[in-house]
Design an enzyme around this catalytic site. Sequence first.
Site, PDB file in Angstrom:
ATOM      1  N   GLU A 113       0.810  -1.203   0.000  1.00  0.00           N
ATOM      2  CA  GLU A 113       0.000   0.000   0.000  1.00  0.00           C
ATOM      3  C   GLU A 113       0.848   1.260   0.000  1.00  0.00           C
ATOM      4  O   GLU A 113       1.983   1.268   0.466  1.00  0.00           O
ATOM      5  CB  GLU A 113      -0.923   0.013   1.223  1.00  0.00           C
ATOM      6  CG  GLU A 113      -2.036  -0.996   1.057  1.00  0.00           C
ATOM      7  CD  GLU A 113      -3.102  -0.888   2.132  1.00  0.00           C
ATOM      8  OE1 GLU A 113      -4.232  -1.285   1.861  1.00  0.00           O
ATOM      9  OE2 GLU A 113      -2.789  -0.420   3.235  1.00  0.00           O
ATOM     10  N   CYS A 137       8.176  -6.377  14.732  1.00  0.00           N
ATOM     11  CA  CYS A 137       7.746  -5.491  15.827  1.00  0.00           C
ATOM     12  C   CYS A 137       6.314  -5.880  16.210  1.00  0.00           C
ATOM     13  O   CYS A 137       5.421  -5.874  15.360  1.00  0.00           O
ATOM     14  CB  CYS A 137       7.820  -4.030  15.404  1.00  0.00           C
ATOM     15  SG  CYS A 137       9.466  -3.546  14.834  1.00  0.00           S
ATOM     16  N   CYS A 140       3.027  -3.790  15.285  1.00  0.00           N
ATOM     17  CA  CYS A 140       2.837  -3.373  13.891  1.00  0.00           C
ATOM     18  C   CYS A 140       2.121  -4.481  13.119  1.00  0.00           C
ATOM     19  O   CYS A 140       2.525  -5.644  13.171  1.00  0.00           O
ATOM     20  CB  CYS A 140       4.197  -3.087  13.259  1.00  0.00           C
ATOM     21  SG  CYS A 140       4.117  -2.759  11.483  1.00  0.00           S
ATOM     22  N   CYS A 369       0.149   4.319   9.985  1.00  0.00           N
ATOM     23  CA  CYS A 369       1.309   3.434  10.078  1.00  0.00           C
ATOM     24  C   CYS A 369       0.974   2.091  10.687  1.00  0.00           C
ATOM     25  O   CYS A 369       0.251   2.012  11.663  1.00  0.00           O
ATOM     26  CB  CYS A 369       2.376   4.041  10.964  1.00  0.00           C
ATOM     27  SG  CYS A 369       2.469   5.796  10.894  1.00  0.00           S
TER      28      CYS A 369
HETATM   29  N1  SAH Z   1      10.390  -0.460   8.970  1.00  0.00           N
HETATM   30  C1  SAH Z   1      10.482   0.974   9.068  1.00  0.00           C
HETATM   31  C2  SAH Z   1       9.374   1.715   8.353  1.00  0.00           C
HETATM   32  C3  SAH Z   1       7.995   1.220   8.518  1.00  0.00           C
HETATM   33  S1  SAH Z   1       6.744   1.832   9.502  1.00  0.00           S
HETATM   34  C4  SAH Z   1      10.520   1.392  10.502  1.00  0.00           C
HETATM   35  O1  SAH Z   1      10.210   0.585  11.354  1.00  0.00           O
HETATM   36  O2  SAH Z   1      10.890   2.534  10.791  1.00  0.00           O
HETATM   37  C5  SAH Z   1       6.876   3.504   9.885  1.00  0.00           C
HETATM   38  C6  SAH Z   1       6.642   3.775  11.366  1.00  0.00           C
HETATM   39  O3  SAH Z   1       5.353   3.329  11.812  1.00  0.00           O
HETATM   40  C7  SAH Z   1       7.658   3.066  12.257  1.00  0.00           C
HETATM   41  O4  SAH Z   1       8.146   3.980  13.211  1.00  0.00           O
HETATM   42  C8  SAH Z   1       6.811   2.011  12.930  1.00  0.00           C
HETATM   43  O5  SAH Z   1       7.357   1.592  14.152  1.00  0.00           O
HETATM   44  C9  SAH Z   1       5.502   2.744  13.078  1.00  0.00           C
HETATM   45  N2  SAH Z   1       4.367   1.902  13.413  1.00  0.00           N
HETATM   46  C10 SAH Z   1       4.184   0.596  13.162  1.00  0.00           C
HETATM   47  N3  SAH Z   1       3.012   0.170  13.660  1.00  0.00           N
HETATM   48  C11 SAH Z   1       2.432   1.229  14.248  1.00  0.00           C
HETATM   49  C12 SAH Z   1       1.208   1.431  14.926  1.00  0.00           C
HETATM   50  N4  SAH Z   1       0.345   0.432  15.104  1.00  0.00           N
HETATM   51  N5  SAH Z   1       0.946   2.673  15.383  1.00  0.00           N
HETATM   52  C13 SAH Z   1       1.822   3.684  15.194  1.00  0.00           C
HETATM   53  N6  SAH Z   1       2.988   3.558  14.565  1.00  0.00           N
HETATM   54  C14 SAH Z   1       3.303   2.347  14.097  1.00  0.00           C
END
Ligand code: SAH
Length: 376
Positions: A113, A137, A140, A369
């Site tokens: 996406e 993570c 996520c 995110c």
């Molecule tokens: N892999 C990279 C980029 C992807 S996501 C990274 O981790 O930085 C971009 C951001 O969204 C990252 O900081 C990630 O930790 C965050 N993110 C993931 N899941 C989330 C959620 N449920 N709520 C808020 N931020 C989230």
Amino acid sequence: MSHEPIKTLPLVFDEPRGRKKPPRHLADLDEAGRKDLLTEMGLPGFRAKQLSTHYFGRLVHDPAEMTDLPGAQRAELVNALLPDLMNPIRQQEADRGKTVKTLWKLFDGSLVESVLMRYKDRATICISSQAGCGMACPFCATGAGGLQRNMSTAEIVHQVVVGARAMANGDVAGGPGRLSNVVFMGMGEPLANYKATVNAVRRLTDPAPAGLGLSARHVTVSTVGLVPRIKQLADEGIPVTLALSLHAPDDELRNELVPINTKWSVEETVAAAYEYFEKTGRRVSIEYAMMRDINDQAWRADRLAEVLSDNGRGRAWVHVNPIPLNDIPGSQFTRSREEDMDEFVRRLNAAGVVTTMRDTRGSDIDAACGQLAAAE
Ligand code: SAH
């Protein structure tokens, strides 16, 4: 321990073997590479520039709209440099049409996406760099599905070209405009797909018709903190903004929230980010998703301020971007209380660390995110 045990997933660095490679596209190659390829195929090299001008200069990506291509060579040229990379299978709008999320199906059925967000003074596209993600993570939604595969340079770039065209054509609410910013904050860990990511950044920042001609300062690469890759990126000579997903200031908690921390500690990771600032002069952003009673305590705000400024680093090199966690159905994590988020931000600012809460555009369409493509 102050919270329930967090469910863990394995870390995955390499994409599964035996995957078919995405089709080669002009956005995979630099200008010389495009020309060489056509010449090798017995086609006139100058057509490479013509196609590049269509693609990056005029933002035309459908060969049917390239009416100046010679009939006899048309199919061959399209086949060589403009194969179909992805098709939109669903689009959703929020914020009165100023946020648009697109679900893409790639050539092999993988889903990714991108999200376009229009603001008063800029338009930002959030793009994916991998189908799925291996960084595990636990808060996520992408992490839960594991890694399907790396995206190619062209697959990464194409999301931006389509977004730039939508802005230019006035397809996004607010009339015609210009796409100005790109953030690698969609699906995937960009630095785990290092080569394609750096190539994509070059395509995005090279002036047209070699590339899209965006300012490197307006491109942000977000990472969990692959320390050797951060160091490598600092030496590429492209001053992109680095965003580091820290989410906790202490190893004990970060080992759980961002499992790569078991390989590179908070101190090593922050030191690499600081080195990135020193080499590029670009202020680093620290991402911190606010999770209720997990990482949002006042003492962790104080500890975060210390960790960032320790070892003579000072405070001018960094800003902190807390994000209210986007709640994912079935997740053991929930968004922090407003008062805890306010206090967290207040303490960091009081300690001299510039901190601004990130807005949550598109959360009503799961465009925020960590939620991308999870519903499919
Ligand atoms: N892999 C990279 C980029 C992807 S996501 C990274 O981790 O930085 C971009 C951001 O969204 C990252 O900081 C990630 O930790 C965050 N993110 C993931 N899941 C989330 C959620 N449920 N709520 C808020 N931020 C989230």
